[in-house]
Design a protein around this motif. Structure first.
Motif, short mmCIF file in Angstrom:
data_model
loop_
_atom_site.label_atom_id
_atom_site.label_comp_id
_atom_site.label_asym_id
_atom_site.label_seq_id
_atom_site.Cartn_x
_atom_site.Cartn_y
_atom_site.Cartn_z
N TRP A 270 0.91 -1.37 0.06
CA TRP A 270 0.12 0.00 0.00
C TRP A 270 0.80 1.30 0.06
O TRP A 270 1.76 1.38 0.90
CB TRP A 270 -0.86 -0.11 1.33
CG TRP A 270 -1.66 0.95 1.56
CD1 TRP A 270 -1.81 2.22 1.07
CD2 TRP A 270 -3.19 0.76 2.34
NE1 TRP A 270 -2.81 2.83 1.50
CE2 TRP A 270 -3.64 2.00 2.32
CE3 TRP A 270 -3.79 -0.29 2.91
CZ2 TRP A 270 -4.95 2.13 2.97
CZ3 TRP A 270 -4.94 -0.05 3.73
CH2 TRP A 270 -5.48 1.16 3.86
N GLY A 271 0.72 2.02 -1.10
CA GLY A 271 1.68 3.12 -1.29
C GLY A 271 2.02 4.03 -0.04
O GLY A 271 2.89 4.49 0.31
N ASP A 272 0.96 4.51 0.64
CA ASP A 272 0.68 5.42 1.65
C ASP A 272 1.68 4.74 2.79
O ASP A 272 2.32 5.42 3.50
CB ASP A 272 -0.56 5.61 2.36
CG ASP A 272 -1.37 6.77 1.33
OD1 ASP A 272 -0.81 7.37 0.49
OD2 ASP A 272 -2.64 6.46 1.54
N HIS A 273 1.50 3.46 3.06
CA HIS A 273 2.15 2.67 4.18
C HIS A 273 3.71 2.70 3.92
O HIS A 273 4.62 2.83 4.63
CB HIS A 273 1.75 1.48 4.39
CG HIS A 273 0.02 1.45 4.99
ND1 HIS A 273 -0.45 0.53 5.02
CD2 HIS A 273 -0.74 2.59 5.34
CE1 HIS A 273 -1.68 0.83 5.64
NE2 HIS A 273 -1.81 2.26 5.59
N VAL A 274 3.97 2.30 2.43
CA VAL A 274 5.56 2.45 2.14
C VAL A 274 6.12 3.75 2.48
O VAL A 274 7.42 3.98 2.91
CB VAL A 274 5.50 2.32 0.55
CG1 VAL A 274 7.14 2.06 0.10
CG2 VAL A 274 5.10 0.82 0.37
N ARG A 275 5.36 4.79 2.17
CA ARG A 275 5.79 6.29 2.16
C ARG A 275 6.16 6.23 3.82
O ARG A 275 7.19 7.10 4.46
CB ARG A 275 4.84 7.39 1.84
CG ARG A 275 5.42 8.62 1.97
CD ARG A 275 4.45 9.47 1.32
NE ARG A 275 4.67 9.45 -0.19
CZ ARG A 275 4.00 9.99 -1.29
NH1 ARG A 275 2.82 10.35 -0.76
NH2 ARG A 275 4.16 9.78 -2.37
N GLU A 276 5.41 5.84 4.49
CA GLU A 276 5.61 5.91 6.14
C GLU A 276 6.49 4.99 6.55
O GLU A 276 7.11 5.42 7.58
CB GLU A 276 4.13 5.66 6.74
CG GLU A 276 2.82 6.61 6.61
CD GLU A 276 1.54 6.05 6.86
OE1 GLU A 276 1.68 4.72 7.60
OE2 GLU A 276 0.36 6.58 7.04
N HIS A 277 6.64 3.87 6.06
CA HIS A 277 7.58 2.95 6.44
C HIS A 277 8.71 2.28 5.66
O HIS A 277 8.62 1.12 5.23
CB HIS A 277 6.73 1.76 7.16
CG HIS A 277 5.88 2.17 8.19
ND1 HIS A 277 6.07 2.79 9.28
CD2 HIS A 277 4.48 2.35 8.13
CE1 HIS A 277 5.20 3.00 10.30
NE2 HIS A 277 4.10 2.60 9.39
N PRO A 278 9.41 3.14 4.80
CA PRO A 278 10.33 2.79 3.82
C PRO A 278 11.21 1.67 4.41
O PRO A 278 11.53 0.95 3.57
CB PRO A 278 10.95 4.22 3.50
CG PRO A 278 10.78 4.90 4.58
CD PRO A 278 9.55 4.76 5.16
N GLU A 279 11.65 1.74 5.53
CA GLU A 279 12.78 0.81 6.14
C GLU A 279 12.05 -0.67 6.01
O GLU A 279 12.87 -1.51 5.83
CB GLU A 279 13.10 1.26 7.34
CG GLU A 279 12.11 1.23 8.49
CD GLU A 279 11.16 1.96 8.75
OE1 GLU A 279 10.11 1.55 9.28
OE2 GLU A 279 10.96 2.97 7.92
N VAL A 280 10.69 -0.70 6.30
CA VAL A 280 10.15 -1.85 6.33
C VAL A 280 10.11 -2.75 4.82
O VAL A 280 10.09 -3.85 4.64
CB VAL A 280 8.97 -1.92 6.91
CG1 VAL A 280 8.34 -3.24 7.02
CG2 VAL A 280 8.83 -1.46 8.50
N ALA A 281 9.74 -1.72 3.96
CA ALA A 281 9.93 -2.00 2.56
C ALA A 281 11.10 -2.47 2.26
O ALA A 281 11.15 -3.65 1.47
CB ALA A 281 9.25 -0.73 1.73
N ARG A 282 12.17 -1.90 2.57
CA ARG A 282 13.42 -2.36 2.33
C ARG A 282 13.67 -3.58 2.70
O ARG A 282 14.45 -4.57 2.18
CB ARG A 282 14.46 -1.29 2.68
CG ARG A 282 14.60 -0.18 1.81
CD ARG A 282 15.78 0.86 2.09
NE ARG A 282 15.69 1.49 3.38
CZ ARG A 282 14.84 2.55 3.43
NH1 ARG A 282 14.62 3.16 2.53
NH2 ARG A 282 15.18 3.04 4.78
N ALA A 283 13.33 -3.98 4.02
CA ALA A 283 13.49 -5.26 4.68
C ALA A 283 12.90 -6.52 3.81
O ALA A 283 13.24 -7.66 3.86
CB ALA A 283 12.94 -5.07 6.24
N ILE A 284 11.63 -5.93 3.53
CA ILE A 284 10.75 -7.11 2.64
C ILE A 284 11.83 -7.46 1.51
O ILE A 284 11.93 -8.74 1.19
CB ILE A 284 9.51 -6.76 2.15
CG1 ILE A 284 8.52 -6.35 3.54
CG2 ILE A 284 8.92 -7.72 1.13
CD1 ILE A 284 7.27 -5.58 3.08
N ALA A 285 12.12 -6.67 0.81
CA ALA A 285 12.95 -6.75 -0.40
C ALA A 285 14.17 -7.59 -0.07
O ALA A 285 14.70 -8.15 -0.88
CB ALA A 285 13.14 -5.29 -1.20
#
Length: 231
Positions: free
Chosen positions: A79-94
Motif C-alpha cells: 500500500w503506497g501510503d504505508h510504504v511512504r510511512e515505513h520505507p525501512e520495512v519495505a526495504r526489509a521485505i525486498a
C-alpha cells in the motif's frame, strides 16, 4: 482504513470478472497479460502465500522473521501510503528476497476509474516503492477489495501481472489464530494463491497462523512457491 464488508461482497464477482479476461489476445511469452492470476508456477501440491496492505510494523517485521525461520518466500502487496510511512520495512521485505506487488497508493476501490486515473495511481505507487527500494522489481499488481474494473489492462501495460487469489482466509476480521489455520488447511488446493494480510490493522493472529501453518502444510506434502506470471 479497511472496509471488510465491501471486500466480502466484491471479491468473488470481481475475481470472476478478472478471469474472463483470458479472451484477450495472448501476449508474448513472459510478458504480463490482463489475465488475473490465481495460481502458482506449478500445478502440484504447491501454494503461494501473499500478504496485503503493508508494510505495517511491528507485524511485518515479525512476519519476515517467521518466513525467514521457515525458509519461505512470499509476495507482499504494498500500500503506497504505508510504504511512504515505513520505507525501512519495505526495504526489509525486498532484502529478504520476497516478491513485491503494487497494491495502489491509497487502497481505493478502482472499479469505476478511468484508465488514465488508474495509470496515474499505479505509476505513483511504483514510484514510491522504488523510492524506498531503488531499482525494485514489481512484477505484480493486486486491486484493493478484488474490485478490478479496468485495472488489469492498465497494470499489464505497465509491466505488472494482475494477481488475484484462490483462497481468502478472512483474516481482516480477525477470527483467531486457530480458525485461520483451519481455514487454510481445509481450503487450500493444489497451486493456490492464498490471500492474507500483514497490514490494515493488528495482524498478530495472521503471523501466529503462518508460523504454525508452514510446518503443518509441509508435513502434509505441500511446498511453497511463487505466483505464476501468467496462468
Amino acid at each position: 482504513m479497511r472496509r471488510p464488508a465491501r471486500l466480502v461482497r466484491l471479491a468473488v464477482p470481481a475475481l470472476t470478472a478478472g478471469l474472463l479476461l483470458t479472451a484477450a489476445p495472448p501476449a508474448q511469452a513472459g510478458q504480463p497479460t490482463a489475465e488475473v492470476v490465481t495460481t502458482t508456477r506449478h500445478d502440484d501440491r504447491s501454494v503461494a502465500l501473499t500478504f496485503d496492505d503493508g508494510p505495517n510494523p511491528p507485524d511485518t517485521h515479525r512476519l519476515l522473521e517467521v518466513l525467514r525461520e521457515h525458509h519461505v518466500k512470499a509476495t507482499f502487496c504494498l500500500w503506497g501510503d504505508h510504504v511512504r510511512e515505513h520505507p525501512e520495512v519495505a526495504r526489509a521485505i525486498a532484502r529478504d528476497g520476497h516478491t513485491l506487488c503494487n497494491h495502489t497508493m491509497h487502497h481505493d476501490d478502482m472499479a469505476g476509474w478511468t484508465p488514465e486515473q488508474i495509470r496515474a495511481d499505479l505509476e505513483a505507487t511504483s514510484a514510491v516503492i522504488r523510492e524506498a527500494v531503488p531499482g525494485a522489481h514489481i512484477p505484480f499488481f493486486r486491486a484493493p477489495y478484488g474490485s478490478w474494473g479496468q485495472t488489469p489492462e492498465v497494470a499489464a501495460e505497465l509491466g505488472m501481472q494482475p494477481l488475484g487469489w484462490a483462497l481468502a482466509v478472512g483474516d481482516w476480521e480477525p477470527p483467531g489464530t486457530d480458525e485461520l489455520v483451519r481455514r487454510v488447511v481445509d481450503g487450500v488446493t493444489p497451486g493456490a494463491v492464498v490471500l492474507m494480510h500483514d497490514g490494515g490493522g493488528d495482524r498478530s493472529q495472521t503471523v501466529d497462523a503462518v508460523d504454525r501453518l508452514v510446518p503443518l502444510l509441509r508435513e502434509q506434502g505441500w511446498r511453497f512457491d511463487r505466483p505464476a506470471k501468467t496462468a
